[in-house]
Write a protein that holds these residues in place. Sequence first.
Motif, PDB file in Angstrom:
ATOM      1  N   ALA A  33       0.834  -1.210   0.000  1.00  0.00           N
ATOM      2  CA  ALA A  33       0.000   0.000   0.000  1.00  0.00           C
ATOM      3  C   ALA A  33       0.865   1.254   0.000  1.00  0.00           C
ATOM      4  CB  ALA A  33      -0.935  -0.007   1.208  1.00  0.00           C
ATOM      5  N   ALA A  34       1.980   1.222   0.733  1.00  0.00           N
ATOM      6  CA  ALA A  34       2.884   2.378   0.773  1.00  0.00           C
ATOM      7  C   ALA A  34       3.492   2.623  -0.604  1.00  0.00           C
ATOM      8  CB  ALA A  34       3.982   2.146   1.809  1.00  0.00           C
ATOM      9  N   HIS A  35       3.937   1.565  -1.250  1.00  0.00           N
ATOM     10  CA  HIS A  35       4.537   1.702  -2.580  1.00  0.00           C
ATOM     11  C   HIS A  35       3.523   2.154  -3.624  1.00  0.00           C
ATOM     12  CE1 HIS A  35       8.654   0.267  -2.057  1.00  0.00           C
ATOM     13  NE2 HIS A  35       8.205  -0.701  -1.279  1.00  0.00           N
ATOM     14  N   LEU A  36       2.293   1.675  -3.521  1.00  0.00           N
ATOM     15  CA  LEU A  36       1.280   1.945  -4.543  1.00  0.00           C
ATOM     16  C   LEU A  36       0.581   3.285  -4.365  1.00  0.00           C
ATOM     17  CD1 LEU A  36      -0.415  -1.583  -4.690  1.00  0.00           C
ATOM     18  CD2 LEU A  36       1.068  -0.569  -6.431  1.00  0.00           C
ATOM     19  N   SER A  37       0.643   3.860  -3.179  1.00  0.00           N
ATOM     20  CA  SER A  37      -0.098   5.087  -2.897  1.00  0.00           C
ATOM     21  C   SER A  37       0.377   6.240  -3.774  1.00  0.00           C
ATOM     22  CB  SER A  37       0.076   5.458  -1.422  1.00  0.00           C
ATOM     23  OG  SER A  37      -0.805   6.496  -1.067  1.00  0.00           O
ATOM     24  N   LYS A  38      -0.570   6.941  -4.370  1.00  0.00           N
ATOM     25  CA  LYS A  38      -0.277   8.112  -5.189  1.00  0.00           C
ATOM     26  C   LYS A  38      -1.497   9.030  -5.169  1.00  0.00           C
ATOM     27  CE  LYS A  38      -1.237   5.234  -9.232  1.00  0.00           C
ATOM     28  NZ  LYS A  38      -0.719   4.699 -10.497  1.00  0.00           N
ATOM     29  N   PHE A  39      -1.367  10.209  -5.749  1.00  0.00           N
ATOM     30  CA  PHE A  39      -2.416  11.216  -5.625  1.00  0.00           C
ATOM     31  C   PHE A  39      -3.780  10.720  -6.089  1.00  0.00           C
ATOM     32  CE2 PHE A  39       0.281  15.361  -5.556  1.00  0.00           C
ATOM     33  CZ  PHE A  39       0.517  15.140  -4.208  1.00  0.00           C
ATOM     34  N   ASP A  40      -3.814   9.930  -7.154  1.00  0.00           N
ATOM     35  CA  ASP A  40      -5.119   9.474  -7.634  1.00  0.00           C
ATOM     36  C   ASP A  40      -5.539   8.150  -7.001  1.00  0.00           C
ATOM     37  OD1 ASP A  40      -3.303   7.841  -8.876  1.00  0.00           O
ATOM     38  OD2 ASP A  40      -4.056   8.135 -10.916  1.00  0.00           O
ATOM     39  N   ARG A  41      -4.761   7.679  -6.030  1.00  0.00           N
ATOM     40  CA  ARG A  41      -5.122   6.454  -5.322  1.00  0.00           C
ATOM     41  C   ARG A  41      -4.411   6.432  -3.969  1.00  0.00           C
ATOM     42  NH1 ARG A  41      -3.371   0.315  -7.003  1.00  0.00           N
ATOM     43  NH2 ARG A  41      -4.782  -0.823  -5.632  1.00  0.00           N
ATOM     44  N   MET A  42      -4.868   7.260  -3.059  1.00  0.00           N
ATOM     45  CA  MET A  42      -4.247   7.360  -1.746  1.00  0.00           C
ATOM     46  C   MET A  42      -4.612   6.137  -0.895  1.00  0.00           C
ATOM     47  SD  MET A  42      -2.421  10.052  -1.902  1.00  0.00           S
ATOM     48  CE  MET A  42      -1.876  10.004  -0.205  1.00  0.00           C
ATOM     49  N   LEU A  43      -3.577   5.428  -0.421  1.00  0.00           N
ATOM     50  CA  LEU A  43      -3.780   4.226   0.390  1.00  0.00           C
ATOM     51  C   LEU A  43      -3.191   4.407   1.786  1.00  0.00           C
ATOM     52  CD1 LEU A  43      -2.902   1.562  -2.338  1.00  0.00           C
ATOM     53  CD2 LEU A  43      -5.177   2.131  -1.486  1.00  0.00           C
ATOM     54  N   ASP A  44      -3.199   5.641   2.274  1.00  0.00           N
ATOM     55  CA  ASP A  44      -2.606   5.937   3.575  1.00  0.00           C
ATOM     56  C   ASP A  44      -3.289   5.168   4.705  1.00  0.00           C
ATOM     57  OD1 ASP A  44      -4.556   8.000   2.512  1.00  0.00           O
ATOM     58  OD2 ASP A  44      -4.693   8.414   4.664  1.00  0.00           O
ATOM     59  N   LYS A  45      -4.615   5.060   4.652  1.00  0.00           N
ATOM     60  CA  LYS A  45      -5.343   4.348   5.702  1.00  0.00           C
ATOM     61  C   LYS A  45      -5.005   2.863   5.683  1.00  0.00           C
ATOM     62  CE  LYS A  45      -9.190   7.641   5.791  1.00  0.00           C
ATOM     63  NZ  LYS A  45     -10.634   7.842   5.517  1.00  0.00           N
ATOM     64  N   GLU A  46      -4.796   2.329   4.484  1.00  0.00           N
ATOM     65  CA  GLU A  46      -4.420   0.929   4.349  1.00  0.00           C
ATOM     66  C   GLU A  46      -3.054   0.666   4.969  1.00  0.00           C
ATOM     67  OE1 GLU A  46      -6.214  -1.706   2.085  1.00  0.00           O
ATOM     68  OE2 GLU A  46      -7.636  -0.411   3.108  1.00  0.00           O
ATOM     69  N   VAL A  47      -2.133   1.582   4.754  1.00  0.00           N
ATOM     70  CA  VAL A  47      -0.777   1.430   5.328  1.00  0.00           C
ATOM     71  C   VAL A  47      -0.860   1.373   6.847  1.00  0.00           C
ATOM     72  CG1 VAL A  47       1.520   2.430   5.526  1.00  0.00           C
ATOM     73  CG2 VAL A  47       0.271   2.650   3.374  1.00  0.00           C
ATOM     74  N   ILE A  48      -1.509   2.364   7.428  1.00  0.00           N
ATOM     75  CA  ILE A  48      -1.576   2.462   8.888  1.00  0.00           C
ATOM     76  C   ILE A  48      -2.335   1.283   9.491  1.00  0.00           C
ATOM     77  CG2 ILE A  48      -2.486   3.851  10.798  1.00  0.00           C
ATOM     78  CD1 ILE A  48      -1.950   6.338   9.073  1.00  0.00           C
TER      79      ILE A  48
ATOM     80  N   LYS B 172       7.964   9.560  -1.389  1.00  0.00           N
ATOM     81  CA  LYS B 172       6.660   9.937  -1.931  1.00  0.00           C
ATOM     82  C   LYS B 172       6.390  11.427  -1.711  1.00  0.00           C
ATOM     83  CE  LYS B 172       4.907   5.824  -3.156  1.00  0.00           C
ATOM     84  NZ  LYS B 172       4.321   5.502  -4.473  1.00  0.00           N
ATOM     85  N   ILE B 173       6.738  11.920  -0.535  1.00  0.00           N
ATOM     86  CA  ILE B 173       6.508  13.332  -0.210  1.00  0.00           C
ATOM     87  C   ILE B 173       7.352  14.228  -1.100  1.00  0.00           C
ATOM     88  CG2 ILE B 173       6.892  15.095   1.573  1.00  0.00           C
ATOM     89  CD1 ILE B 173       5.993  12.974   3.640  1.00  0.00           C
ATOM     90  N   VAL B 174       8.620  13.878  -1.261  1.00  0.00           N
ATOM     91  CA  VAL B 174       9.508  14.677  -2.107  1.00  0.00           C
ATOM     92  C   VAL B 174       9.007  14.668  -3.550  1.00  0.00           C
ATOM     93  CG1 VAL B 174      11.837  14.810  -3.094  1.00  0.00           C
ATOM     94  CG2 VAL B 174      11.539  14.406  -0.648  1.00  0.00           C
TER      95      VAL B 174
ATOM     96  N   LEU C 163      -1.469  15.399  -0.322  1.00  0.00           N
ATOM     97  CA  LEU C 163      -0.091  15.402   0.173  1.00  0.00           C
ATOM     98  C   LEU C 163      -0.063  15.218   1.685  1.00  0.00           C
ATOM     99  CD1 LEU C 163       2.960  15.866  -0.146  1.00  0.00           C
ATOM    100  CD2 LEU C 163       2.524  18.329  -0.147  1.00  0.00           C
ATOM    101  N   PHE C 164      -1.022  15.825   2.356  1.00  0.00           N
ATOM    102  CA  PHE C 164      -1.068  15.731   3.809  1.00  0.00           C
ATOM    103  C   PHE C 164      -1.289  14.296   4.280  1.00  0.00           C
ATOM    104  CE2 PHE C 164      -3.471  15.991   7.851  1.00  0.00           C
ATOM    105  CZ  PHE C 164      -2.468  16.534   8.638  1.00  0.00           C
ATOM    106  N   GLN C 165      -1.941  13.466   3.466  1.00  0.00           N
ATOM    107  CA  GLN C 165      -2.161  12.068   3.851  1.00  0.00           C
ATOM    108  C   GLN C 165      -0.830  11.350   4.060  1.00  0.00           C
ATOM    109  OE1 GLN C 165      -5.414  11.467   4.468  1.00  0.00           O
ATOM    110  NE2 GLN C 165      -5.646  13.545   3.694  1.00  0.00           N
ATOM    111  N   TYR C 166       0.158  11.715   3.247  1.00  0.00           N
ATOM    112  CA  TYR C 166       1.487  11.118   3.426  1.00  0.00           C
ATOM    113  C   TYR C 166       2.083  11.510   4.782  1.00  0.00           C
ATOM    114  CZ  TYR C 166       1.736   9.746  -1.526  1.00  0.00           C
ATOM    115  OH  TYR C 166       1.514   9.167  -2.750  1.00  0.00           O
TER     116      TYR C 166
ATOM    117  N   PHE D  17       2.783   8.621  11.902  1.00  0.00           N
ATOM    118  CA  PHE D  17       2.502   7.316  12.505  1.00  0.00           C
ATOM    119  C   PHE D  17       3.773   6.475  12.643  1.00  0.00           C
ATOM    120  CE2 PHE D  17       1.683   2.792  11.501  1.00  0.00           C
ATOM    121  CZ  PHE D  17       1.075   2.414  12.693  1.00  0.00           C
ATOM    122  N   VAL D  18       4.553   6.358  11.561  1.00  0.00           N
ATOM    123  CA  VAL D  18       5.726   5.478  11.617  1.00  0.00           C
ATOM    124  C   VAL D  18       6.852   6.078  12.458  1.00  0.00           C
ATOM    125  CG1 VAL D  18       5.244   4.214   9.500  1.00  0.00           C
ATOM    126  CG2 VAL D  18       6.568   6.315   9.371  1.00  0.00           C
TER     127      VAL D  18
END
Length: 307
Positions: A49-64, A95-97, A144-147, A153-154
């Motif tokens: 989920a961390a690797h796949l997360s992007k602006f058009d598919r945010m998976l931040d909740k899945e990561v956490i 991802k943030i950069v 961006l804030f989702q990242y 969290f980490v």
Amino acid sequence: MEEKNGNIQILADNSFDAENYELAYNYYNRLLEQDLENAENWLKKGYCAAHLSKFDRMLDKEVIMSIKTAKNSTSFNDEKTTKVANEISTIIFDKIVESAKFIQNEIDNEFNGINILPGTLHGVHNLKKIPIQMKVWNNYSEKLFQYFKVMDFVVRLKPNMITCEKGYRSVNYTNLVSNHSGGHFYKLEGNSSESILLRELFQFTKSELNRISPNNEITNPKSTSGCFIATATMGNYDHPIVYELRQFRDNWLLKKTWGQSFTNWYYKKSPKVAEFIRKSATLKTLTFAFIVFPLYCISKLIKKNGL
């Protein structure tokens, strides 16, 4: 059913090892539908989920959620916690950069597409950039804030030199880009929930870094990782131009034999020069005009043309 799940497990792990995170993510979801207690599958789903997360598919909740679930397992010891926190923070930092650079490029592309009437003053033309900056940041800042929520969290999952460096530098870098493009990202001194999280993440990671290593070069940079002259000129290790030049060094220059020799020579000679530059506004201006900015343009040109 057990035999079928065993085959899916093999496919999932092989896909993960091959860095086919989309396929692996789907396989781990299927496995977890049958066995919610498998901590390793939850963990690998979180990585995917961390690797796949992007602006058009945010998976931040899945990561956490995935990492939290895995951490509840008795097999999730301190060593594994450290490894996971270090690796996820590194993924999210990148991802943030990438996202901050993407936002800046979107602003530049839209601004450069404006038709300039003959005789328009440069200052008047630049005023047109403000609404573009605001629009683009508004379009992407929430995502961006989702990242940053994942980063927070980490970092708190396992504060150490690596996670805190990534947390500190992610806030630092993004705000430098934001300031360069109108300061439309969340202000650290603001009262919004976003500003509070960013401010607390920044302060927490800085405090932890200073506690772990009082003389660390992350929060007290005198020049780190060899970008001595660029850091001295721009005044910040995480300035986008300095970051670009480090990438140029790592991804292009150091892959050349002559580049390695030059870099070794540069490391020996540049720290003393950087000290003079750091203390002089005039030298900073001249160094930027004749060394740093031309190198930055060359690095962008080489990257663009895949040389």
